[in-house]
Write an enzyme that holds these catalytic residues in place. Structure first.
Site, PDB file in Angstrom:
ATOM      1  N   GLU A 101      20.415 -15.770   7.179  1.00  0.00           N
ATOM      2  CA  GLU A 101      20.369 -16.629   5.990  1.00  0.00           C
ATOM      3  C   GLU A 101      21.562 -16.286   5.094  1.00  0.00           C
ATOM      4  OE1 GLU A 101      19.681 -19.163   4.478  1.00  0.00           O
ATOM      5  OE2 GLU A 101      17.608 -19.148   3.778  1.00  0.00           O
ATOM      6  N   ASP A 102      22.114 -17.273   4.429  1.00  0.00           N
ATOM      7  CA  ASP A 102      23.226 -16.974   3.530  1.00  0.00           C
ATOM      8  C   ASP A 102      22.739 -16.354   2.227  1.00  0.00           C
ATOM      9  OD1 ASP A 102      22.021 -19.435   3.119  1.00  0.00           O
ATOM     10  OD2 ASP A 102      23.756 -20.307   2.135  1.00  0.00           O
ATOM     11  N   PHE A 154      25.223 -18.811 -10.376  1.00  0.00           N
ATOM     12  CA  PHE A 154      25.354 -19.888  -9.399  1.00  0.00           C
ATOM     13  C   PHE A 154      26.570 -19.581  -8.538  1.00  0.00           C
ATOM     14  CE2 PHE A 154      23.586 -23.775  -8.042  1.00  0.00           C
ATOM     15  CZ  PHE A 154      24.618 -24.390  -7.340  1.00  0.00           C
ATOM     16  N   ARG A 167      32.050 -24.906   0.403  1.00  0.00           N
ATOM     17  CA  ARG A 167      31.540 -24.088   1.518  1.00  0.00           C
ATOM     18  C   ARG A 167      32.689 -23.362   2.217  1.00  0.00           C
ATOM     19  NH1 ARG A 167      26.080 -25.420   2.729  1.00  0.00           N
ATOM     20  NH2 ARG A 167      25.535 -27.590   2.385  1.00  0.00           N
TER      21      ARG A 167
HETATM   22  C1  PRP Z   1      20.047 -22.916   0.349  1.00  0.00           C
HETATM   23  C2  PRP Z   1      20.512 -21.641   1.018  1.00  0.00           C
HETATM   24  C3  PRP Z   1      19.232 -21.013   1.511  1.00  0.00           C
HETATM   25  C4  PRP Z   1      18.192 -21.487   0.512  1.00  0.00           C
HETATM   26  C5  PRP Z   1      17.826 -20.355  -0.389  1.00  0.00           C
HETATM   27  O1  PRP Z   1      19.895 -23.904   1.325  1.00  0.00           O
HETATM   28  O2  PRP Z   1      21.404 -21.913   2.061  1.00  0.00           O
HETATM   29  O3  PRP Z   1      18.890 -21.489   2.793  1.00  0.00           O
HETATM   30  O4  PRP Z   1      18.797 -22.559  -0.217  1.00  0.00           O
HETATM   31  O5  PRP Z   1      16.982 -20.778  -1.419  1.00  0.00           O
HETATM   32  P1  PRP Z   1      15.462 -20.368  -1.604  1.00  0.00           P
HETATM   33  O6  PRP Z   1      15.351 -18.897  -1.354  1.00  0.00           O
HETATM   34  O7  PRP Z   1      15.222 -20.714  -3.058  1.00  0.00           O
HETATM   35  O8  PRP Z   1      14.632 -21.188  -0.688  1.00  0.00           O
HETATM   36  P2  PRP Z   1      19.911 -25.480   1.026  1.00  0.00           P
HETATM   37  O9  PRP Z   1      18.515 -25.986   1.036  1.00  0.00           O
HETATM   38  O10 PRP Z   1      20.719 -25.743  -0.222  1.00  0.00           O
HETATM   39  O11 PRP Z   1      20.637 -26.060   2.289  1.00  0.00           O
HETATM   40  P3  PRP Z   1      22.080 -25.711   2.905  1.00  0.00           P
HETATM   41  O12 PRP Z   1      21.947 -24.343   3.573  1.00  0.00           O
HETATM   42  O13 PRP Z   1      22.310 -26.804   3.873  1.00  0.00           O
HETATM   43  O14 PRP Z   1      23.115 -25.672   1.792  1.00  0.00           O
END
Ligand code: PRP
Length: 180
Positions: A101-102, A154, A167
């Protein structure tokens, strides 16, 4: 929202990220040295840069798969509803799985994904997150490996977007709105 001008200040440099990934890769190598073939699952889209760098540092046989989960869309706030937009290509029953996960923010995405993948009965299900923002957590959860703990800012870059932009920045940056 996307029209509002903002600047990105560097927060974690590409060099610092690379050094941390080397350390994490050594830990993962040790953890999985007896594993036949580790399944590394990237959560799209944000993890695509991290997983690419991480798997190239690993000295292990790995299989790479992707899952797309989305909770934010183009918004800055989590919708708390996690949708699976793309599922894994391969079954994971009985396999060692590492979810990449990022960023862990509220924790809803990872929580949901772990529930889903756990129900498929992998042998061992672990997680690695490049960034952790503990101040925002709403679901009690912590990745097994974390790159950096960050304050409630952010952030963009290294795979992470702001309304689908930034990105491709090679570093992690902090979004700042100069006009307040
Ligand atoms: C973002 C990020 C994580 C998640 C974290 O994804 O990449 O997967 O939110 O947030 P949380 O802990 O509050 O759930 P996003 O839904 O923006 O999709 P993306 O990865 O395609 O940018």
């Amino acid at each position: 929202m996307t029209e509002r001008p903002y600047v990105v200040d560097e927060m974690i440099s590409a060099k610092t990220i690379a050094a941390r990934i080397e350390d994490l890769a050594r830990e993962i190598d040790r953890e999985y040295r007896d594993t036949d073939k580790l399944v590394v699952v990237g959560l799209l889209r944000g993890s695509f840069v991290f997983i690419a760098d991480l798997v190239r540092e690993l000295d292990l046989p790995v299989e790479v798969d992707f899952l797309e989960a989305s909770s934010y869309g183009d918004a800055m706030q989590s919708s708390r509803e996690v949708r699976i937009l793309k599922d894994l290509r391969s079954p994971i029953e009985g396999r060692d799985v590492l979810v990449v996960e990022d960023i862990v923010d509220t924790g809803f995405t990872l929580h949901h994904v772990l529930k889903l993948l756990g129900s498929r009965e992998p042998r061992k299900l672990r997680t690695i997150a490049l960034l952790d923002k503990p101040a925002r957590r709403e679901v009690a959860l912590k990745a097994d490996w974390t790159g950096f703990e960050i304050p409630d800012e952010f952030v963009v870059g290294y795979g992470i977007d702001f309304a689908q932009r930034n990105r491709n920045l090679p570093f992690i940056g902090k979004v700042r709105f100069p006009e307040g």
